[in-house]
Write a protein that holds these residues in place. Structure first.
Motif, PDB file in Angstrom:
ATOM      1  N   PHE A 279      -0.264  -2.374  15.699  1.00  0.00           N
ATOM      2  CA  PHE A 279       0.977  -1.954  16.068  1.00  0.00           C
ATOM      3  C   PHE A 279       1.994  -1.835  14.754  1.00  0.00           C
ATOM      4  O   PHE A 279       2.550  -1.292  14.347  1.00  0.00           O
ATOM      5  N   THR A 280       1.887  -3.217  14.403  1.00  0.00           N
ATOM      6  CA  THR A 280       2.774  -3.651  13.310  1.00  0.00           C
ATOM      7  C   THR A 280       2.287  -2.749  11.797  1.00  0.00           C
ATOM      8  O   THR A 280       3.003  -2.460  11.127  1.00  0.00           O
ATOM      9  N   HIS A 281       0.991  -2.633  11.768  1.00  0.00           N
ATOM     10  CA  HIS A 281       0.640  -1.890  10.521  1.00  0.00           C
ATOM     11  C   HIS A 281       1.105  -0.297  10.781  1.00  0.00           C
ATOM     12  O   HIS A 281       1.375   0.302   9.816  1.00  0.00           O
ATOM     13  N   TRP A 282       1.121   0.185  12.187  1.00  0.00           N
ATOM     14  CA  TRP A 282       1.274   1.323  12.242  1.00  0.00           C
ATOM     15  C   TRP A 282       2.851   1.690  12.048  1.00  0.00           C
ATOM     16  O   TRP A 282       3.412   2.652  11.247  1.00  0.00           O
ATOM     17  N   VAL A 283       3.701   0.610  12.532  1.00  0.00           N
ATOM     18  CA  VAL A 283       5.350   0.717  12.243  1.00  0.00           C
ATOM     19  C   VAL A 283       5.642   0.629  10.716  1.00  0.00           C
ATOM     20  O   VAL A 283       6.318   1.222  10.063  1.00  0.00           O
TER      21      VAL A 283
ATOM     22  N   VAL B 127       7.166   2.869   5.359  1.00  0.00           N
ATOM     23  CA  VAL B 127       6.783   3.137   3.999  1.00  0.00           C
ATOM     24  C   VAL B 127       7.286   4.717   3.912  1.00  0.00           C
ATOM     25  O   VAL B 127       7.904   5.084   3.042  1.00  0.00           O
ATOM     26  N   THR B 128       6.743   5.274   4.896  1.00  0.00           N
ATOM     27  CA  THR B 128       6.903   6.812   4.669  1.00  0.00           C
ATOM     28  C   THR B 128       8.508   7.203   4.712  1.00  0.00           C
ATOM     29  O   THR B 128       8.876   8.134   3.807  1.00  0.00           O
TER      30      THR B 128
ATOM     31  N   ILE C 272      -5.182  -2.000  -3.814  1.00  0.00           N
ATOM     32  CA  ILE C 272      -5.081  -0.816  -3.926  1.00  0.00           C
ATOM     33  C   ILE C 272      -5.158   0.047  -2.521  1.00  0.00           C
ATOM     34  O   ILE C 272      -4.794   1.080  -1.820  1.00  0.00           O
ATOM     35  N   ALA C 273      -6.226  -0.489  -1.860  1.00  0.00           N
ATOM     36  CA  ALA C 273      -6.673  -0.367  -0.376  1.00  0.00           C
ATOM     37  C   ALA C 273      -5.623  -0.412   0.554  1.00  0.00           C
ATOM     38  O   ALA C 273      -5.279   0.255   1.405  1.00  0.00           O
ATOM     39  N   GLU C 274      -4.877  -1.745   0.383  1.00  0.00           N
ATOM     40  CA  GLU C 274      -3.600  -1.906   1.236  1.00  0.00           C
ATOM     41  C   GLU C 274      -2.592  -0.607   0.860  1.00  0.00           C
ATOM     42  O   GLU C 274      -1.979  -0.486   2.055  1.00  0.00           O
ATOM     43  N   ILE C 275      -2.536  -0.499  -0.145  1.00  0.00           N
ATOM     44  CA  ILE C 275      -1.417   0.461  -0.576  1.00  0.00           C
ATOM     45  C   ILE C 275      -1.860   2.038   0.165  1.00  0.00           C
ATOM     46  O   ILE C 275      -0.978   2.921   0.751  1.00  0.00           O
ATOM     47  N   SER C 276      -3.140   2.210   0.058  1.00  0.00           N
ATOM     48  CA  SER C 276      -3.705   3.380   0.767  1.00  0.00           C
ATOM     49  C   SER C 276      -3.434   3.350   2.116  1.00  0.00           C
ATOM     50  O   SER C 276      -3.082   4.377   2.786  1.00  0.00           O
ATOM     51  N   GLY C 277      -3.931   2.311   2.674  1.00  0.00           N
ATOM     52  CA  GLY C 277      -3.466   2.172   4.252  1.00  0.00           C
ATOM     53  C   GLY C 277      -2.076   2.590   4.633  1.00  0.00           C
ATOM     54  O   GLY C 277      -1.578   3.221   5.572  1.00  0.00           O
TER      55      GLY C 277
ATOM     56  N   LEU D  98      -5.519   8.667  -6.361  1.00  0.00           N
ATOM     57  CA  LEU D  98      -4.284   9.178  -6.635  1.00  0.00           C
ATOM     58  C   LEU D  98      -3.364   8.062  -6.963  1.00  0.00           C
ATOM     59  O   LEU D  98      -2.531   8.028  -7.942  1.00  0.00           O
ATOM     60  N   ILE D  99      -3.549   6.677  -6.182  1.00  0.00           N
ATOM     61  CA  ILE D  99      -2.529   5.541  -6.463  1.00  0.00           C
ATOM     62  C   ILE D  99      -3.017   5.084  -7.768  1.00  0.00           C
ATOM     63  O   ILE D  99      -2.023   4.724  -8.633  1.00  0.00           O
ATOM     64  N   LYS D 100      -4.118   4.983  -8.220  1.00  0.00           N
ATOM     65  CA  LYS D 100      -4.618   4.570  -9.612  1.00  0.00           C
ATOM     66  C   LYS D 100      -3.911   5.604 -10.765  1.00  0.00           C
ATOM     67  O   LYS D 100      -3.369   4.818 -11.702  1.00  0.00           O
TER      68      LYS D 100
END
Lengths: 196, 108
Positions: free
Chosen positions: A73-77, A82-83, A158-163, A171-173
């Motif tokens: 849930f914390t990841h979802w929040v 971020v968005t 990069i994976a964390e940012i993508s998540g 795209l992030i790179k």
């Protein structure tokens, strides 16, 4: 609610879904530190951090029925936070051109230290360096700014940012590459202005 | 090329060391305000129906106008039919009124 007992997130979410206002208050109090840290690190200019945090929580309550438990849930929040910050950054007008004269004494010293030819030199004042970083990042496009902030300041992968953003890794790179090139240009311009 | 990225790296390395001593606990009343606003966002059933009724009225008005426009030829025919006697009456020298006709007959 005692601080000694672990927070019962699952139970609290169930009660919030049942429109329990007290549970909603507890959930906000529990998640506030997480949300406010994200908001503070991506806070657009002239936006009150409390207002933005409130927007994040209101979105969270509106979309709560969509949360299926696939991610913590914390990841979802965090993703909502971020968005929301990205939307705010995109909505704000472009910052006026960055000038050498706008720098405070500490920021100018920090810039001197990092642009000096000796590779060992580093600025002494971390706060001034932080302010200078914020100024420089303010010159970037909102999405590029967010990527560089997460990569270089928060040292996320990069994976964390993508998540967190939902953007694909290529795209992030690309955004990181573009942002670093712009920063390189800014440094060069500032050095030239300093010399003149 | 090689100096600037390291300058940026040195800058962010130092910036990361900046202490953040700001409080991260929710301000007094924040959670209550947010929870209240979250529930206030749920509109009562009545206002949902009112909103739907207004939209339905708008759509039905639009449909009525479209229906008249699509069938204008039929409607025009009806109007033409209704106005035809008046037009013939104005053109004809003989009055349609039976009383006038009788008076005319008596006098002739």
């Amino acid at each position: 609610m005692s601080d000694d007992q672990p927070f019962d997130l699952v139970g609290c979410l169930q009660r919030v879904r049942g429109k329990d206002q007290d549970a909603a208050r507890q959930l906000v109090d529990h998640l506030y530190p997480l949300v406010i840290r994200i908001v503070r690190s991506h806070l657009p200019r002239r936006v009150q951090e409390e207002d933005l945090a409130q927007d994040v929580f209101l979105k969270m309550f509106t979309r709560l029925e969509q949360y299926q438990g696939a991610v913590p849930f914390t990841h979802w929040v965090s993703r909502i936070a971020v968005t929301t910050c990205i939307d705010q950054l995109r909505a704000q007008k472009r910052r006026p051109e960055f000038r050498w004269a706008d720098l405070s004494e500490g920021e100018a010293d920090a810039l001197d230290a990092v642009t000096a030819d000796t590779s060992a030199s580093a600025p002494d004042d971390a706060l001034a360096a932080r302010e200078l970083v914020d100024r420089l990042l303010g010159e970037l496009k909102p999405d590029d700014q967010l990527v560089i902030r997460m990569l270089d300041l928060e040292q996320k992968t990069i994976a964390e940012i993508s998540g967190l953003t939902g953007w694909n890794q290529s795209l992030i790179k690309v955004r990181a590459f573009r942002a670093r090139r712009k920063l390189q240009k800014l440094f060069a311009e500032l050095k030239k202005k300093e010399g003149s | 090329m090689n100096q600037t990225p390291s300058a940026w790296n040195r800058l962010v390395d130092t910036a990361r060391g900046a202490p953040d001593t700001r409080d991260v606990t929710a301000p007094y009343g924040f959670a209550t305000r947010v929870a209240a606003r979250a529930w206030a966002g749920d509109r009562p059933t009545g206002s949902v129906f009112a909103g739907l009724a207004l939209r339905a009225m708008g759509v039905s008005c639009l449909l009525a106008v479209l229906a008249v426009a699509a069938n204008y030829s039929s409607v025009q025919h009806l109007f033409d039919h209704a106005s035809a006697p008046a037009a013939t009456a104005a053109a004809s020298p003989v009055p349609d009124d039976p009383m006038t006709a009788m008076v005319d007959l008596a006098t002739s």
